[in-house]
Design a protein around this motif. Structure first.
Motif, PDB file in Angstrom:
ATOM      1  N   ILE A   5      77.054  15.924 107.517  1.00 41.48           N
ATOM      2  CA  ILE A   5      76.142  15.053 106.777  1.00 41.48           C
ATOM      3  C   ILE A   5      76.856  14.027 105.895  1.00 41.48           C
ATOM      4  CG2 ILE A   5      75.716  16.452 104.714  1.00 41.48           C
ATOM      5  CD1 ILE A   5      73.064  14.743 106.898  1.00 41.48           C
ATOM      6  N   GLY A   6      78.066  14.327 105.436  1.00 47.90           N
ATOM      7  CA  GLY A   6      78.789  13.372 104.608  1.00 47.90           C
ATOM      8  C   GLY A   6      79.307  12.172 105.386  1.00 47.90           C
ATOM      9  N   GLU A   7      79.458  12.329 106.705  1.00 49.56           N
ATOM     10  CA  GLU A   7      80.010  11.258 107.530  1.00 49.56           C
ATOM     11  C   GLU A   7      79.031  10.698 108.556  1.00 49.56           C
ATOM     12  OE1 GLU A   7      84.065  11.589 109.053  1.00 49.56           O
ATOM     13  OE2 GLU A   7      84.172  13.538 108.060  1.00 49.56           O
ATOM     14  N   VAL A   8      78.145  11.543 109.056  1.00 52.87           N
ATOM     15  CA  VAL A   8      77.282  11.156 110.173  1.00 52.87           C
ATOM     16  C   VAL A   8      75.821  11.379 109.801  1.00 52.87           C
ATOM     17  CG1 VAL A   8      76.685  11.685 112.573  1.00 52.87           C
ATOM     18  CG2 VAL A   8      79.082  11.732 111.844  1.00 52.87           C
ATOM     19  N   SER A   9      75.014  10.325 109.913  1.00 50.77           N
ATOM     20  CA  SER A   9      73.588  10.498 109.619  1.00 50.77           C
ATOM     21  C   SER A   9      72.791  10.838 110.871  1.00 50.77           C
ATOM     22  CB  SER A   9      73.016   9.238 108.960  1.00 50.77           C
ATOM     23  OG  SER A   9      73.056   8.149 109.853  1.00 50.77           O
ATOM     24  N   GLU A  10      73.353  10.517 112.059  1.00 46.79           N
ATOM     25  CA  GLU A  10      72.612  10.770 113.298  1.00 46.79           C
ATOM     26  C   GLU A  10      73.566  10.826 114.485  1.00 46.79           C
ATOM     27  OE1 GLU A  10      69.030   8.624 115.891  1.00 46.79           O
ATOM     28  OE2 GLU A  10      69.622   7.770 113.965  1.00 46.79           O
ATOM     29  N   VAL A  11      73.259  11.702 115.433  1.00 50.56           N
ATOM     30  CA  VAL A  11      73.962  11.757 116.716  1.00 50.56           C
ATOM     31  C   VAL A  11      72.912  11.442 117.778  1.00 50.56           C
ATOM     32  CG1 VAL A  11      75.276  13.196 118.335  1.00 50.56           C
ATOM     33  CG2 VAL A  11      75.523  13.552 115.852  1.00 50.56           C
ATOM     34  N   PHE A  12      73.238  10.518 118.670  1.00 50.84           N
ATOM     35  CA  PHE A  12      72.275  10.131 119.707  1.00 50.84           C
ATOM     36  C   PHE A  12      73.024   9.820 120.988  1.00 50.84           C
ATOM     37  CE2 PHE A  12      73.628   6.292 117.645  1.00 50.84           C
ATOM     38  CZ  PHE A  12      73.684   5.337 118.642  1.00 50.84           C
ATOM     39  N   GLU A  13      72.282   9.613 122.066  1.00 48.35           N
ATOM     40  CA  GLU A  13      72.895   9.353 123.370  1.00 48.35           C
ATOM     41  C   GLU A  13      72.281   8.121 124.016  1.00 48.35           C
ATOM     42  OE1 GLU A  13      73.032  12.966 125.738  1.00 48.35           O
ATOM     43  OE2 GLU A  13      73.213  14.143 123.894  1.00 48.35           O
ATOM     44  N   VAL A  14      73.124   7.409 124.733  1.00 51.82           N
ATOM     45  CA  VAL A  14      72.700   6.206 125.444  1.00 51.82           C
ATOM     46  C   VAL A  14      73.073   6.385 126.912  1.00 51.82           C
ATOM     47  CG1 VAL A  14      73.042   3.708 125.657  1.00 51.82           C
ATOM     48  CG2 VAL A  14      73.036   4.761 123.393  1.00 51.82           C
ATOM     49  N   PRO A  15      72.186   6.020 127.832  1.00 51.05           N
ATOM     50  CA  PRO A  15      72.517   6.173 129.254  1.00 51.05           C
ATOM     51  C   PRO A  15      73.805   5.426 129.622  1.00 51.05           C
ATOM     52  CG  PRO A  15      70.189   5.685 128.996  1.00 51.05           C
ATOM     53  CD  PRO A  15      70.817   5.506 127.640  1.00 51.05           C
ATOM     54  N   LEU A  16      74.676   6.103 130.341  1.00 49.64           N
ATOM     55  CA  LEU A  16      75.912   5.488 130.796  1.00 49.64           C
ATOM     56  C   LEU A  16      75.609   4.236 131.621  1.00 49.64           C
ATOM     57  CD1 LEU A  16      79.006   5.579 131.081  1.00 49.64           C
ATOM     58  CD2 LEU A  16      78.677   7.074 133.081  1.00 49.64           C
ATOM     59  N   ALA A  17      74.567   4.272 132.421  1.00 48.97           N
ATOM     60  CA  ALA A  17      74.202   3.121 133.255  1.00 48.97           C
ATOM     61  C   ALA A  17      73.970   1.879 132.404  1.00 48.97           C
ATOM     62  CB  ALA A  17      72.965   3.443 134.089  1.00 48.97           C
ATOM     63  N   HIS A  18      73.375   2.045 131.218  1.00 49.55           N
ATOM     64  CA  HIS A  18      73.153   0.913 130.316  1.00 49.55           C
ATOM     65  C   HIS A  18      74.498   0.347 129.847  1.00 49.55           C
ATOM     66  CE1 HIS A  18      71.178  -1.559 127.279  1.00 49.55           C
ATOM     67  NE2 HIS A  18      72.069  -1.117 126.398  1.00 49.55           N
ATOM     68  N   MET A  19      75.439   1.240 129.528  1.00 49.10           N
ATOM     69  CA  MET A  19      76.749   0.822 129.027  1.00 49.10           C
ATOM     70  C   MET A  19      77.601   0.166 130.117  1.00 49.10           C
ATOM     71  SD  MET A  19      76.571   1.662 125.964  1.00 49.10           S
ATOM     72  CE  MET A  19      76.225   2.856 124.696  1.00 49.10           C
ATOM     73  N   LEU A  20      77.384   0.533 131.371  1.00 46.85           N
ATOM     74  CA  LEU A  20      78.203  -0.003 132.456  1.00 46.85           C
ATOM     75  C   LEU A  20      77.699  -1.342 132.989  1.00 46.85           C
ATOM     76  CD1 LEU A  20      79.018   3.217 134.512  1.00 46.85           C
ATOM     77  CD2 LEU A  20      80.371   2.096 132.724  1.00 46.85           C
ATOM     78  N   ASP A  21      76.488  -1.733 132.625  1.00 38.57           N
ATOM     79  CA  ASP A  21      75.912  -2.990 133.098  1.00 38.57           C
ATOM     80  C   ASP A  21      76.403  -4.130 132.204  1.00 38.57           C
ATOM     81  OD1 ASP A  21      74.378  -5.150 133.906  1.00 38.57           O
ATOM     82  OD2 ASP A  21      72.533  -3.976 134.087  1.00 38.57           O
ATOM     83  N   LEU A  22      77.331  -4.930 132.702  1.00 43.06           N
ATOM     84  CA  LEU A  22      77.924  -6.002 131.895  1.00 43.06           C
ATOM     85  C   LEU A  22      76.896  -7.032 131.442  1.00 43.06           C
ATOM     86  CD1 LEU A  22      81.296  -6.516 133.827  1.00 43.06           C
ATOM     87  CD2 LEU A  22      80.955  -5.440 131.586  1.00 43.06           C
ATOM     88  N   ARG A  23      75.744  -7.095 132.109  1.00 45.83           N
ATOM     89  CA  ARG A  23      74.693  -8.034 131.678  1.00 45.83           C
ATOM     90  C   ARG A  23      74.075  -7.621 130.348  1.00 45.83           C
ATOM     91  NH1 ARG A  23      71.358  -7.505 137.098  1.00 45.83           N
ATOM     92  NH2 ARG A  23      71.851  -5.402 136.456  1.00 45.83           N
ATOM     93  N   ASN A  24      74.262  -6.372 129.930  1.00 51.35           N
ATOM     94  CA  ASN A  24      73.694  -5.907 128.662  1.00 51.35           C
ATOM     95  C   ASN A  24      74.541  -6.297 127.446  1.00 51.35           C
ATOM     96  OD1 ASN A  24      71.459  -4.702 129.861  1.00 51.35           O
ATOM     97  ND2 ASN A  24      72.573  -2.812 130.252  1.00 51.35           N
ATOM     98  N   TYR A  25      75.749  -6.792 127.687  1.00 53.87           N
ATOM     99  CA  TYR A  25      76.632  -7.189 126.581  1.00 53.87           C
ATOM    100  C   TYR A  25      76.387  -8.650 126.234  1.00 53.87           C
ATOM    101  CZ  TYR A  25      79.131  -2.860 127.362  1.00 53.87           C
ATOM    102  OH  TYR A  25      79.447  -1.536 127.479  1.00 53.87           O
ATOM    103  N   ARG A  26      76.535  -8.940 124.968  1.00 53.38           N
ATOM    104  CA  ARG A  26      76.442 -10.326 124.540  1.00 53.38           C
ATOM    105  C   ARG A  26      77.472 -10.575 123.446  1.00 53.38           C
ATOM    106  NH1 ARG A  26      70.480  -8.899 122.493  1.00 53.38           N
ATOM    107  NH2 ARG A  26      70.930  -8.378 120.340  1.00 53.38           N
ATOM    108  N   VAL A  27      77.814 -11.830 123.267  1.00 53.15           N
ATOM    109  CA  VAL A  27      78.731 -12.224 122.214  1.00 53.15           C
ATOM    110  C   VAL A  27      77.900 -12.768 121.060  1.00 53.15           C
ATOM    111  CG1 VAL A  27      80.608 -13.783 121.566  1.00 53.15           C
ATOM    112  CG2 VAL A  27      80.607 -12.698 123.828  1.00 53.15           C
ATOM    113  N   GLU A  28      78.136 -12.207 119.893  1.00 50.84           N
ATOM    114  CA  GLU A  28      77.429 -12.657 118.691  1.00 50.84           C
ATOM    115  C   GLU A  28      78.458 -12.965 117.618  1.00 50.84           C
ATOM    116  OE1 GLU A  28      74.365  -9.839 117.712  1.00 50.84           O
ATOM    117  OE2 GLU A  28      73.306 -10.253 119.575  1.00 50.84           O
ATOM    118  N   GLY A  29      78.006 -13.444 116.480  1.00 48.36           N
ATOM    119  CA  GLY A  29      78.938 -13.790 115.421  1.00 48.36           C
ATOM    120  C   GLY A  29      78.313 -13.648 114.048  1.00 48.36           C
ATOM    121  N   ARG A  30      79.181 -13.540 113.057  1.00 48.25           N
ATOM    122  CA  ARG A  30      78.759 -13.518 111.658  1.00 48.25           C
ATOM    123  C   ARG A  30      79.933 -13.964 110.807  1.00 48.25           C
ATOM    124  NH1 ARG A  30      77.725  -7.157 110.637  1.00 48.25           N
ATOM    125  NH2 ARG A  30      76.049  -7.711 111.999  1.00 48.25           N
TER     126      ARG A  30
END
Length: 194
Positions: free
Chosen positions: A134-159
């Motif tokens: 609890i001192g380091e992590v507020s939540e553990v979750f999972e994302v489908p690997l297929a979503h992470m492997l699809d390069l169309r889901n990535y974008r370049v942003e800035g701040r």
């Protein structure tokens, strides 16, 4: 289609060069600096083909509330980056080492905060119920690997950061905004698995 372990082994054989938070910001590469060794666990559940991620505690001094892999600095007692990643995952999210099948290491990633991060790619087998520290992590979750492997889901942003605009990769998923070093490491993995 080859099984997941075979696909990951093949990806490790094809991985490219090291990556950096400066990949998109060539004009701000710092002079040679001493990097602190660190490691993260890119843990994929074998049965569901999902990537395990954390949301950092909002109370942390560094990177509060950001999405990250379990991991951290390589301590003097950690003989290898793999040992550091497994130790940190056990401490941060209660992932028992005996459930983790390490596939190998992805190329290292240099962060703007002065770390040389070694991503350790691994499969998690069996029933695992996250136990966030609890001192380091507020939540553990999972994302489908297929979503992470699809390069169309990535974008370049800035701040703006330290007085100038900085570009970075982002791969949002539902309510989670995955960006920076975490997104860059995932994008490198996705590129190797194409």
């Amino acid at each position: 289609m080859p099984d997941l372990r075979t696909r990951l082994d093949d990806a490790l054989a094809r991985t490219g060069d090291a990556s950096s938070d400066f990949d998109l910001n060539k004009d701000v590469i710092p002079p040679d600096c001493r990097l602190t060794p660190a490691a993260v666990l890119v843990a994929i559940r074998a049965e569901t083909e999902t990537v395990i991620l954390t949301k950092r505690s909002a109370r942390l001094k560094h990177h509060p509330g950001q999405i990250a892999f379990p991991g951290g600095k390589q301590d003097p007692g950690d003989p290898t980056p793999e040992h550091a990643a497994l130790r940190e995952a056990e401490e941060e999210i209660g992932l028992p080492r005996q459930m983790v099948d390490v596939v190998g290491a992805l190329p290292p990633h240099q962060t703007v905060t002065g770390y040389q991060v070694t991503p350790i790619l691994a499969l998690v087998r069996g029933v695992y119920s996250p136990l966030p520290e609890i001192g380091e992590v507020s939540e553990v979750f999972e994302v489908p690997l297929a979503h992470m492997l699809d390069l169309r889901n990535y974008r370049v942003e800035g701040r703006r950061w330290q007085g100038r605009k900085r570009l970075y990769y982002a791969i949002p998923h539902g309510p989670y905004y995955i960006w920076g070093a975490t997104a860059r490491i995932l994008r490198a993995m996705a590129g190797a698995m194409q």
